[in-house]
Design a protein around this motif. Structure first.
Motif, short mmCIF file in Angstrom:
data_model
loop_
_atom_site.label_atom_id
_atom_site.label_comp_id
_atom_site.label_asym_id
_atom_site.label_seq_id
_atom_site.Cartn_x
_atom_site.Cartn_y
_atom_site.Cartn_z
N LYS A 5 0.99 -1.25 -0.32
CA LYS A 5 0.63 -0.49 0.01
C LYS A 5 0.49 1.26 -0.20
O LYS A 5 2.08 1.37 0.81
CB LYS A 5 -0.90 0.40 1.23
CG LYS A 5 -2.01 -1.43 1.53
CD LYS A 5 -2.87 -1.25 2.98
CE LYS A 5 -3.37 -3.02 2.22
NZ LYS A 5 -3.35 -3.91 2.80
N THR A 6 0.86 2.29 -1.09
CA THR A 6 1.54 3.29 -0.84
C THR A 6 1.03 4.69 -0.31
O THR A 6 -0.95 4.69 -0.39
CB THR A 6 1.76 3.49 -2.67
OG1 THR A 6 2.49 2.53 -3.04
CG2 THR A 6 2.70 4.97 -2.89
N GLU A 53 7.23 9.58 0.54
CA GLU A 53 5.88 7.83 0.04
C GLU A 53 6.64 7.02 0.43
O GLU A 53 8.40 6.88 0.19
CB GLU A 53 6.94 8.46 -1.73
CG GLU A 53 5.92 6.82 -2.16
CD GLU A 53 5.82 6.58 -4.13
OE1 GLU A 53 5.70 7.08 -4.51
OE2 GLU A 53 7.21 5.48 -3.71
N VAL A 54 5.57 6.84 1.28
CA VAL A 54 6.08 5.22 2.12
C VAL A 54 5.27 4.24 1.67
O VAL A 54 3.78 4.44 1.00
CB VAL A 54 4.95 5.75 3.34
CG1 VAL A 54 6.02 4.28 4.42
CG2 VAL A 54 6.52 6.55 4.01
N ILE A 55 5.89 3.09 0.57
CA ILE A 55 5.38 2.12 0.90
C ILE A 55 5.20 0.56 2.00
O ILE A 55 6.55 0.34 2.36
CB ILE A 55 5.88 1.27 -0.33
CG1 ILE A 55 5.78 2.61 -2.03
CG2 ILE A 55 4.96 0.14 -1.52
CD1 ILE A 55 6.73 2.04 -2.72
N LEU A 56 4.26 0.52 2.45
CA LEU A 56 4.25 -0.67 3.23
C LEU A 56 3.75 -1.84 2.61
O LEU A 56 2.71 -2.18 1.68
CB LEU A 56 3.60 0.01 4.24
CG LEU A 56 3.93 1.15 5.11
CD1 LEU A 56 2.73 0.82 6.35
CD2 LEU A 56 5.28 1.12 5.68
N VAL A 57 4.22 -2.88 3.19
CA VAL A 57 3.69 -4.45 2.96
C VAL A 57 3.52 -4.89 4.42
O VAL A 57 2.92 -6.14 4.74
CB VAL A 57 4.40 -5.67 2.72
CG1 VAL A 57 4.69 -4.96 1.76
CG2 VAL A 57 5.98 -5.62 3.74
N GLU A 58 2.35 -3.86 5.50
CA GLU A 58 2.38 -4.47 6.51
C GLU A 58 0.83 -3.61 7.09
O GLU A 58 1.38 -2.05 6.74
CB GLU A 58 2.65 -5.08 7.95
CG GLU A 58 3.87 -3.95 8.66
CD GLU A 58 4.75 -4.45 9.25
OE1 GLU A 58 4.55 -5.75 10.23
OE2 GLU A 58 6.18 -3.51 9.52
N GLY A 59 -0.02 -3.36 7.68
CA GLY A 59 -0.87 -2.99 7.69
C GLY A 59 -1.57 -2.72 9.24
O GLY A 59 -2.27 -2.47 9.82
N ARG A 60 -0.17 -2.79 10.52
CA ARG A 60 -0.77 -2.37 11.80
C ARG A 60 -0.73 -0.86 12.04
O ARG A 60 -0.94 -0.17 11.52
CB ARG A 60 1.01 -2.88 12.44
CG ARG A 60 1.12 -4.23 13.07
CD ARG A 60 2.45 -4.06 12.83
NE ARG A 60 3.28 -4.21 14.03
CZ ARG A 60 4.04 -3.86 14.36
NH1 ARG A 60 5.82 -4.37 13.90
NH2 ARG A 60 4.68 -3.53 15.95
N PRO A 84 10.61 -4.83 6.62
CA PRO A 84 10.86 -3.37 6.05
C PRO A 84 10.17 -2.88 5.70
O PRO A 84 8.87 -3.18 4.34
CB PRO A 84 12.27 -4.18 4.48
CG PRO A 84 12.40 -4.98 5.62
CD PRO A 84 11.33 -5.65 6.68
N ALA A 85 10.56 -1.43 5.05
CA ALA A 85 9.19 -0.32 4.26
C ALA A 85 10.46 0.63 3.03
O ALA A 85 11.35 0.94 3.52
CB ALA A 85 8.86 0.70 5.10
#
Length: 267
Positions: free
Chosen positions: A144-145, A191-198, A175-176
Motif C-alpha cells: 500500500k502506497t 512516499e511510503v510503501i508498506l507491506v503490513e498494516g499495523r 522493511p518499508a
C-alpha cells in the motif's frame, strides 16, 4: 436451516461479519425482542432481528436460502473525518454513508481494512468475503502506497532506520520503501510503501523517529491507484475487471481450503 445472527447481518448489508459480531457484543442487536448473543441463530422467515431498534428487512427466501447479492467492488477516496466502518456507535459518518442509498443496504458492502479517521485516500469496498479475508490476512502481502507529510526534515539516518524497520510494540516493523518527494526545513513530503498494516503504523513510527505526521494520504492499494482514473475526495468508482483480476491473482482462491466461518461470510 437456522443461521447465525452475524451471518444474516453481513449478508443483508448491515455490517461486515466482524463488525456484526461487534454490534452483537455491544448489545445493539435484538432477536425476537431479546438482546442477541454471539452464537444465536435465526430461522428464515420466522425470527425477527433488530439493529439499534430498527427491524432488518425480511430474510425469507423462496428456496429457504439467504439471498446473496451480486459481487461488487469499489475504490473510494476517503475524506478526513470519515470512519472506515459500516456503522459507528458515536454517530460519525462512515465510508458506507458516502455511497448512494441503493448501495448502503442489502448489498453486504464493507470496507477492506481501515484508514484511521484523520487519514485520507484509497480504500476498497466489497461484499466479497473471501477476497476480504485474503486481503486482510497477515500472511498475505499486498503493498500500500502513501504520501506522508511530516514535520521537519528527516535525516538520512532516520530514513534509513525507517526503511530497515523500527521496534514498535515489542516487534520490528517490516522493511518499508521510503522516498523523499519534497523537502523543506519545516516539513517533508514522503512516499511510503508498506507491506503490513499495523494500527496507525505510519503515525507511530514517524512520531517515534521524531517527526510527527501532518497529513497522511493513501494513493494506491497494490496496482490499484486513485489517480488512474482520478477519484475525487468523497467519491468512488467501480473497479475495472482487470483490477479485480489483479487482486484475485494475488491468491489462488480456488485451490486454498477456507475455514468454514470464512466461507460462510462470503457474499
Amino acid at each position: 436451516m437456522p443461521e447465525r445472527v452475524q451471518k444474516i447481518l453481513s449478508q443483508w448489508g448491515i455490517a461486515s461479519r466482524r463488525q456484526a459480531e461487534q454490534l452483537i457484543v455491544e448489545g445493539r442487536v435484538r432477536l425476537n425482542g431479546q438482546v442477541a448473543h454471539l452464537g444465536d441463530k435465526v430461522s428464515l422467515g420466522v425470527d425477527h432481528v433488530e439493529v439499534d431498534g430498527k427491524l432488518v428487512q425480511s430474510i425469507a427466501a423462496p428456496t429457504g436460502e439467504i439471498p446473496r447479492p451480486k459481487s461488487l467492488y469499489f475504490l473510494l477516496n476517503k475524506p478526513a473525518g470519515i470512519v472506515s466502518t459500516c456503522a459507528d456507535p458515536q454517530g460519525r459518518s462512515t465510508v458506507i454513508d458516502l455511497l448512494p442509498k441503493a448501495l448502503q443496504q442489502g448489498q453486504g458492502l464493507h470496507p477492506v481494512g481501515r484508514l484511521d479517521v484523520e487519514s485520507t485516500g484509497a480504500i476498497l469496498l466489497t461484499n466479497d468475503g473471501e477476497l476480504t479475508y485474503y486481503l486482510t490476512h497477515p500472511r498475505h502481502i499486498i503493498p500500500k502506497t502513501y504520501q506522508v507529510l511530516v514535520a521537519g526534515s528527516p535525516s538520512s539516518a532516520v530514513l534509513r532506520q525507517w526503511r530497515q524497520g523500527v521496534m514498535l510494540e515489542d516487534r520490528n516493523t517490516l522493511p518499508a520503501q521510503v522516498k523523499v518527494l519534497h523537502r523543506s526545513d519545516a516539513q517533508t513530503l514522503l512516499e511510503v510503501i508498506l507491506v503490513e498494516g499495523r494500527n496507525r503504523q505510519i503515525r507511530k513510527v514517524a512520531e517515534q523517529l521524531g517527526h510527527s505526521v501532518l497529513r497522511l494520504h493513501r494513493t494506491a492499494i497494490g496496482d490499484i491507484q486513485l489517480g488512474r482514473p482520478p477519484v475525487l475526495s468523497g467519491k468512488y468508482r467501480p473497479l475495472e475487471s482487470f483490477e479485480i483480476s489483479l487482486l484475485k491473482d494475488q491468491f489462488d482462491l480456488t485451490s486454498i481450503r477456507l475455514p468454514a466461518e470464512i466461507k460462510e461470510q462470503s457474499v
